[in-house]
Enzyme design. Sequence first.
Site, PDB file in Angstrom:
ATOM      1  N   HIS A  16     -23.114 -11.702  33.657  1.00 14.06           N
ATOM      2  CA  HIS A  16     -23.067 -12.291  32.157  1.00 14.06           C
ATOM      3  C   HIS A  16     -22.951 -11.376  31.210  1.00 14.06           C
ATOM      4  O   HIS A  16     -21.849 -11.504  30.442  1.00 14.06           O
ATOM      5  CB  HIS A  16     -24.520 -12.930  31.929  1.00 14.06           C
ATOM      6  CG  HIS A  16     -24.529 -13.888  30.613  1.00 14.06           C
ATOM      7  ND1 HIS A  16     -24.889 -13.500  29.312  1.00 14.06           N
ATOM      8  CD2 HIS A  16     -24.167 -15.328  30.418  1.00 14.06           C
ATOM      9  CE1 HIS A  16     -24.664 -14.393  28.562  1.00 14.06           C
ATOM     10  NE2 HIS A  16     -24.122 -15.531  29.351  1.00 14.06           N
ATOM     11  N   SER A  22     -22.280 -18.988  25.489  1.00 15.69           N
ATOM     12  CA  SER A  22     -22.166 -17.574  25.555  1.00 15.69           C
ATOM     13  C   SER A  22     -20.796 -17.108  25.495  1.00 15.69           C
ATOM     14  O   SER A  22     -20.758 -15.925  25.171  1.00 15.69           O
ATOM     15  CB  SER A  22     -22.729 -17.340  27.146  1.00 15.69           C
ATOM     16  OG  SER A  22     -24.097 -17.350  27.144  1.00 15.69           O
ATOM     17  N   TYR A  66     -32.042 -20.083  13.532  1.00 13.19           N
ATOM     18  CA  TYR A  66     -32.861 -19.275  12.298  1.00 13.19           C
ATOM     19  C   TYR A  66     -32.096 -19.533  11.070  1.00 13.19           C
ATOM     20  O   TYR A  66     -30.602 -19.466  11.151  1.00 13.19           O
ATOM     21  CB  TYR A  66     -33.038 -17.878  12.682  1.00 13.19           C
ATOM     22  CG  TYR A  66     -34.222 -17.497  13.762  1.00 13.19           C
ATOM     23  CD1 TYR A  66     -35.409 -18.119  13.515  1.00 13.19           C
ATOM     24  CD2 TYR A  66     -33.999 -16.754  14.838  1.00 13.19           C
ATOM     25  CE1 TYR A  66     -36.524 -17.783  14.744  1.00 13.19           C
ATOM     26  CE2 TYR A  66     -34.770 -16.480  15.630  1.00 13.19           C
ATOM     27  CZ  TYR A  66     -35.964 -17.221  15.431  1.00 13.19           C
ATOM     28  OH  TYR A  66     -37.024 -16.855  16.386  1.00 13.19           O
ATOM     29  N   ILE A  72      -6.886  -7.394  27.098  1.00  8.99           N
ATOM     30  CA  ILE A  72      -7.520  -6.572  28.167  1.00  8.99           C
ATOM     31  C   ILE A  72      -7.145  -7.053  29.278  1.00  8.99           C
ATOM     32  O   ILE A  72      -7.263  -6.457  30.590  1.00  8.99           O
ATOM     33  CB  ILE A  72      -9.055  -7.076  28.201  1.00  8.99           C
ATOM     34  CG1 ILE A  72      -9.023  -8.541  28.225  1.00  8.99           C
ATOM     35  CG2 ILE A  72      -9.650  -6.440  26.941  1.00  8.99           C
ATOM     36  CD1 ILE A  72     -10.728  -8.688  28.651  1.00  8.99           C
ATOM     37  N   ALA A 102     -30.223 -19.144  17.419  1.00  8.61           N
ATOM     38  CA  ALA A 102     -28.908 -19.708  16.753  1.00  8.61           C
ATOM     39  C   ALA A 102     -29.683 -20.591  15.449  1.00  8.61           C
ATOM     40  O   ALA A 102     -29.030 -20.616  14.400  1.00  8.61           O
ATOM     41  CB  ALA A 102     -28.180 -20.443  17.499  1.00  8.61           C
ATOM     42  N   ASP A 133     -27.736  -8.317  25.981  1.00  6.84           N
ATOM     43  CA  ASP A 133     -27.288  -9.242  27.198  1.00  6.84           C
ATOM     44  C   ASP A 133     -28.105  -8.833  28.476  1.00  6.84           C
ATOM     45  O   ASP A 133     -29.057  -8.169  28.302  1.00  6.84           O
ATOM     46  CB  ASP A 133     -25.770  -9.433  27.182  1.00  6.84           C
ATOM     47  CG  ASP A 133     -25.399 -10.849  27.838  1.00  6.84           C
ATOM     48  OD1 ASP A 133     -25.503 -11.158  28.748  1.00  6.84           O
ATOM     49  OD2 ASP A 133     -24.865 -11.605  26.820  1.00  6.84           O
TER      50      ASP A 133
END
Length: 617
Positions: free
Chosen positions: A217, A377, A324, A232, A322, A160
């Site tokens: 990101h 994402s 493949y 978290i 994504a 990323d």
Amino acid sequence: MGLLQVSFLSAIICFAVSAQGQSYVPGEVIVKMKSQSSKSSTHKFIGKLSLNNKMALKRSWKRFKMHQFKIGKDQNVDQVVNDLLLDPDVEYAEPNYIFKKQSVGIEGEPMSFSEVEEELSSMNSGFAAGFNQTGADINADEAWNIISNLSNKPVVAVIDSGVDYSHYVFADSGAIWTNTDEIPGNGIDDDGNGYVDDVRGWNFVNNSNDPMDDDNHGTHVAGIVLGMTQNILKATLDPAVIEIMPLKFLDSQGVGTTSDALEALNYAINNGANVLNNSWGGGSYSQALHDVVSQAYSNGITFIAAAGNSANNNDTQPTYPAGYSVPNVISIAATSSSDNLASFSNFGASSVHVGSPGISILSTLPNDSFGYSSGTSMAAPFASGLAALLIREKGSINGYQVKGVLYDYSQGVSGLSGKVASQSRIDAFQALDFVQKNDIDTYQPDYTGSTRGLASAGGGGAAAAGGCGLVRSLTSGGQGGPKGPTGKTLFFLGLLFAPVLLMNILRIRKKKEIESRRQFPRYKMDSEVRISVGEKQLVGQMSSISLGGARIDTDALLEKGGIVTLNIASPEGDQQIQVEGRVVWSEEKKAYGVQFCDARDEAVAAIGGWTQKLSKT
Ligand code: CA
């Protein structure tokens, strides 16, 4: 590379996208040499290109026989690629395509933890793992309650824009992966992996050992991965049960190149990552990227990818990685708190596999802050965190099996009907509970890799990239009968017989493994098969079948390497399965060998049932 140079690179990349309408780095190509090339001919080849074509070697991936070149100033990428494709030493050549993060931006101002606490108190309890569980509940906290007391921590590579590893959520929980074979700051590549002082991952954008996030990101994505495995959003963090390996290849704009992605994936594969989270993508088919994803598959690694945010049908307009057809690739769509497909999310009844929350997800942002973001994402890292929990329970579970578990042990929701292959949204408890209570075998189908999509500049390869999907449906009742249940419904019906069905699948696979390492036993079968190639419908006769493929006799012409959809009738004609496959050999207009791409358990079980009454060839 200094800051100025980094910004300059971003500027070049943006220029290439916007001004030329082409999504690749100007002046660069990636070349794969044919596999029979020896070391000396590699040197000769590189020498030849630099001498004749004014090309300068920039980077090599020896394991893959891939090389990145800078081309001459007066040369054109399309022309160079086309010339290289004619070179007898070259297996393929392609531009250095550009990929982008798949989020739709940060919503609102970053919040401190005390602001998050206020936010949480104003909503009904259910905020955990950074998303609202009062609607679509992925049962994260239920899964946390059953997490085993084990010491192993699977590694999720967050490929990323980097991760703010100093964020207290990661620091206090000890979630960041540490390369224990490297002595920090001694200027030596202690473990000989090619990277000096790579203590906590790598920054492939400026080639440094500091994968700090200069976007936001990657930090948001990493928070979701961790947030799937523990709460978290509380003041005192529990020790992490997984590790996050920060690999930065997206720049401060969330833009990255194929060459840096190859490098990051290669690093993850070689340095012990179990799950690769890929919250990025693009429309260009890169064969090089495909081949590295295939390597991850061979290593049993789970590859999670964001389906993309263009509201496209990926079955007809794929996005990569994504899209493949490698069997460990799990393409994730984004869902809303009411379990509908997010309006921006790409979908695909065969090429997108499962849904996951992706709207207004609360997670970590750089500098000890938090914030909301949306996109596929954000959906993908939930699946990555869950995959890591599954691997933690059963260390031997591979990417293909993780895909099967996420596919079947998820929550069927009507909003995803016809939108994703499983018609389901992830469910952490169901998946973890299943993996804890069952033996998971290590089977994964052979995947020889796509030789199609030899992409040329300008996105020529994208059109050739439908790829193999999952088996879409399994119908029973014969022609003219009632509409058969979908694979998913059939699966739930099958729950009644689940132990038998599962045992059968496992037994078939075990038997197969014992009988031979790679080949499935073949059985004589005489049954009609309908073959769909794109829009074309053909009819043939199946003369043999195995769990891995079939021989079809037909006088129609099928292209070798092409993808076909087979509707196969059972020997008695009372059942029908649909499976996608690749034509792997042919006696033209006479007989063809079709290898199944990724047969679902339902289809495997059906074929296994048929073969018990058939004789071996
Ligand atoms: Ca090192």
